[in-house]
Design a protein around this motif. Structure first.
Motif, PDB file in Angstrom:
ATOM      1  N   VAL A  91      26.961  15.315  28.229  1.00  0.00           N
ATOM      2  CA  VAL A  91      27.100  14.027  29.079  1.00  0.00           C
ATOM      3  C   VAL A  91      25.903  12.314  28.887  1.00  0.00           C
ATOM      4  N   ASP A  92      25.507  11.121  28.834  1.00  0.00           N
ATOM      5  CA  ASP A  92      24.764  10.414  29.467  1.00  0.00           C
ATOM      6  C   ASP A  92      23.241  10.818  28.792  1.00  0.00           C
ATOM      7  N   GLY A  94      21.858  11.773  25.575  1.00  0.00           N
ATOM      8  CA  GLY A  94      21.122  10.942  24.976  1.00  0.00           C
ATOM      9  C   GLY A  94      21.128  10.759  23.626  1.00  0.00           C
ATOM     10  N   THR A  96      23.891  10.336  21.570  1.00  0.00           N
ATOM     11  CA  THR A  96      24.673   8.798  20.344  1.00  0.00           C
ATOM     12  C   THR A  96      23.108   8.817  20.312  1.00  0.00           C
ATOM     13  N   ASN A 189      14.515  14.918  26.550  1.00  0.00           N
ATOM     14  CA  ASN A 189      14.829  13.364  26.260  1.00  0.00           C
ATOM     15  C   ASN A 189      14.529  12.416  27.912  1.00  0.00           C
ATOM     16  N   LYS A 193      11.253   7.696  31.636  1.00  0.00           N
ATOM     17  CA  LYS A 193      11.723   7.662  32.725  1.00  0.00           C
ATOM     18  C   LYS A 193      10.936   7.705  33.670  1.00  0.00           C
ATOM     19  N   SER A 225      11.731  10.334  23.854  1.00  0.00           N
ATOM     20  CA  SER A 225      12.393   9.510  24.363  1.00  0.00           C
ATOM     21  C   SER A 225      13.498   8.575  23.274  1.00  0.00           C
TER      22      SER A 225
HETATM   23  P1  GDP Z   1      25.684  10.488  25.314  1.00  0.00           P
HETATM   24  O1  GDP Z   1      26.705  10.454  25.933  1.00  0.00           O
HETATM   25  O2  GDP Z   1      24.653  11.667  25.173  1.00  0.00           O
HETATM   26  O3  GDP Z   1      26.115  10.425  23.729  1.00  0.00           O
HETATM   27  O4  GDP Z   1      24.567   9.626  25.537  1.00  0.00           O
HETATM   28  P2  GDP Z   1      24.446   8.368  25.416  1.00  0.00           P
HETATM   29  O5  GDP Z   1      23.101   7.756  23.663  1.00  0.00           O
HETATM   30  O6  GDP Z   1      24.911   7.407  25.289  1.00  0.00           O
HETATM   31  O7  GDP Z   1      22.871   8.226  26.450  1.00  0.00           O
HETATM   32  C1  GDP Z   1      23.321   7.462  27.743  1.00  0.00           C
HETATM   33  C2  GDP Z   1      23.034   7.071  28.466  1.00  0.00           C
HETATM   34  O8  GDP Z   1      21.059   7.253  28.782  1.00  0.00           O
HETATM   35  C3  GDP Z   1      22.653   4.819  27.902  1.00  0.00           C
HETATM   36  O9  GDP Z   1      22.622   4.442  29.192  1.00  0.00           O
HETATM   37  C4  GDP Z   1      21.056   5.354  26.854  1.00  0.00           C
HETATM   38  O10 GDP Z   1      20.350   4.327  26.657  1.00  0.00           O
HETATM   39  C5  GDP Z   1      20.244   6.479  27.904  1.00  0.00           C
HETATM   40  N1  GDP Z   1      19.322   6.920  27.247  1.00  0.00           N
HETATM   41  C6  GDP Z   1      19.486   7.779  26.729  1.00  0.00           C
HETATM   42  N2  GDP Z   1      18.507   7.987  25.522  1.00  0.00           N
HETATM   43  C7  GDP Z   1      17.701   7.645  26.752  1.00  0.00           C
HETATM   44  C8  GDP Z   1      15.950   8.061  26.752  1.00  0.00           C
HETATM   45  O11 GDP Z   1      15.517   8.325  26.056  1.00  0.00           O
HETATM   46  N3  GDP Z   1      14.813   7.093  27.988  1.00  0.00           N
HETATM   47  C9  GDP Z   1      15.925   5.954  28.601  1.00  0.00           C
HETATM   48  N4  GDP Z   1      15.836   5.501  29.695  1.00  0.00           N
HETATM   49  N5  GDP Z   1      17.523   6.606  28.717  1.00  0.00           N
HETATM   50  C10 GDP Z   1      17.557   6.645  27.511  1.00  0.00           C
END
Ligand code: GDP
Length: 481
Positions: A91-92, A94, A96, A189, A193, A225
């Motif tokens: 989770v989080d 990335g 989505t 991913n 950062k 990214s």
């Molecule tokens: P999921 O729970 O795997 O679907 O994750 P999300 O796509 O919702 O992403 C979780 C958080 O990470 C969000 O706040 C995104 O904006 C952030 N995030 C996702 N990909 C990247 C990335 O490549 N770089 C940065 N800095 N943040 C990211």
């Protein structure tokens, strides 16, 4: 619902001796002129990669059923088909965002400003080639489908955040992909950062059996990214590369076979289901049976919201015209006419009712010995959850040592923390039992384990669990009250 061995061989286009040989393998002794039942026939057919479903044949005798064979395709009829990809990961990390990034860079067919309908899957074009993404990220959907025996994913993208590394759900995703024998592509991913450390991710992955190319393995990884749209193109090209090695093929010139990706009841349109066509071509007006639901395809909508008349292999379409809402993972089969579709669906409803009356066939410690005797169990799959990683490892090792020449104990997954619904779904899909040490199941997991008939046990002391399993293997387990 019976068929003579000889006729069955003819139906499959196999030699009678081959059929009899396979029958022996599934534990049935039958001579050429003897009858076998549907269940047995289906098992044998599966050995030949042929699927068998029941079919209504006679016009006047509603109750008569016969066998319908979804024929094995001739090699010459097979055409390459696009890959179907699922995005998994913690989770989080990335998932989505990555799907969004892929859609943003690649979906060009979409009219600017137009309202896009969400159908649960999307297609992108890369160098003139198509890739299909299932929109539900995460392994819940993946496992739910596999629990129903559906295999829809050709390639799994494992998303790991470079600033966070391998986490519990990363490991779960790895185990799911491995259990389903689906090749993994790693997307490291968030490399934008400041704290990103892709090398650490790769090392951690190697510790969990995912060997990246740079580590002497075969798994491809791409540093991306999702937020900045970095290296998305490379990732897509790698997907095509892996797809090419898989030599994915299907026959577009036959009746459709597919799997439901998601489905719901729409106020205006009635039951709607997104179906991934896996073989053949689905057309508007086709009579279909999907699980216990049936109907005639009234309309089909593509991932871009356009009405389409037909859908070829590896195309996801939303269909309407069904009698009920099917479940994700249900198989769609196009059949000759409405009546046949309805009859098969009704038979399935009746069969489910009958099966509910019968006792469970799932593996359990209480029934292990008799299941072993009956030859139903040769591997005992176990999922271990514990409060600390040390216990997980200790238990997995001790368990594996209990294997005998009759049963092989396989700890298929281990993790720290409460027993969750995902664990139960994995257990159900892999016919495993779950044991927990100093951890409890969540209330959702308890309910689900009852529904899925998964044997779930918790212990405080490791040796007590080992004792129980040993006793179960000898048929000497005290019954649980
Ligand atoms: P999921 O729970 O795997 O679907 O994750 P999300 O796509 O919702 O992403 C979780 C958080 O990470 C969000 O706040 C995104 O904006 C952030 N995030 C996702 N990909 C990247 C990335 O490549 N770089 C940065 N800095 N943040 C990211």
């Amino acid at each position: 619902q019976k068929i003579v061995v000889k006729d069955f061989a003819e139906l499959l286009g196999k030699r009678v001796s081959d059929i009899i040989g396979k029958l022996i393998q599934v534990g049935v002794m039958a001579a050429m002129n003897q009858e076998i039942d549907f269940e047995t026939a289906a098992k044998v057919a599966k050995e030949f990669d042929v699927e068998v479903v029941e079919k209504a044949v006679s016009q006047d005798e509603e109750d008569e059923t016969d066998f319908i064979v979804i024929p094995e395709d001739d090699e010459k009829d097979l055409k390459p088909r696009p890959p179907v990809v699922t995005v998994m990961g913690h989770v989080d990390h990335g998932k989505t965002s990555l799907l969004d990034a892929i859609r943003n860079t690649k979906v060009t067919t979409r009219e600017a400003g137009g309202i896009t309908q969400h159908i649960g899957a999307s297609e992108v074009q890369v160098n003139g080639k198509k890739i299909v993404f299932l929109d539900t990220p995460g392994h819940e959907a993946f496992t739910a489908m596999r629990a129903r025996g559906a295999k829809v994913t050709d390639i799994a993208i494992l998303v790991v955040a470079a600033d966070d590394g391998v986490m519990p759900q990363t490991i779960e995703a790895i185990n799911h992909a491995k259990a389903a024998e689906v090749p993994i592509i790693v997307a490291v991913n968030k490399i934008d950062k400041p704290g990103a450390n892709p090398d650490r991710v790769k090392q951690e992955l190697s510790e969990h059996g995912v060997l990246i190319e740079e580590w002497g393995g075969e798994v491809i990884s791409v540093e991306v990214s999702a937020l900045q749209g970095l290296n998305i193109e490379e990732l897509l090209e790698m997907i095509l590369l892996v797809a090419e090695m898989e030599e994915l093929k299907a026959n577009p010139n036959r009746d459709a076979v597919g799997t439901v990706v998601e489905a719901q009841l729409d106020k205006g349109r009635g039951p709607v289901a997104t179906v991934l066509v896996q073989n053949g071509t689905l057309k508007v007006g086709d009579s279909v049976v999907i699980g216990t639901s049936h109907g005639r395809v009234r309309a089909m909508i593509s991932d871009t919201g356009k009405r389409v008349k037909s859908a070829t292999p590896s195309t996801a379409v939303e269909i309407t015209g069904l009698s009920d809402v099917p479940a994700a993972g249900d198989q769609l089969i196009a059949v000759a006419d409405d009546k046949m579709a309805r009859t098969i669906a009704e038979k399935r409803v009746n069969k489910i009712k009958e099966e509910q009356l019968k006792s469970s066939q799932k593996v359990s410690l209480d029934a292990l010995y008799s299941q072993m005797q009956a030859g139903e169990v040769k591997d005992l799959n176990i999922i271990v959850k514990a409060d600390v990683q040390g216990s997980v490892e200790a238990v997995k090792q001790s368990l594996a040592k209990l294997s005998t020449d009759k049963v092989i104990i396989r700890p298929i997954h281990g993790g720290v923390g409460a027993i969750t619904e995902t664990d139960v779904m994995l257990a159900s899909a892999s016919n495993a039992i779950i044991i927990g040490f100093n951890v409890r199941p969540t209330s959702g997991a308890t309910a689900l384990s009852q529904k899925e008939e998964v044997d779930l046990r918790t212990y405080r002391i490791i040796y007590k669990a080992l004792e129980d399993i040993e006793a179960a293997m000898k048929g000497m387990l005290d019954p649980e009250f």
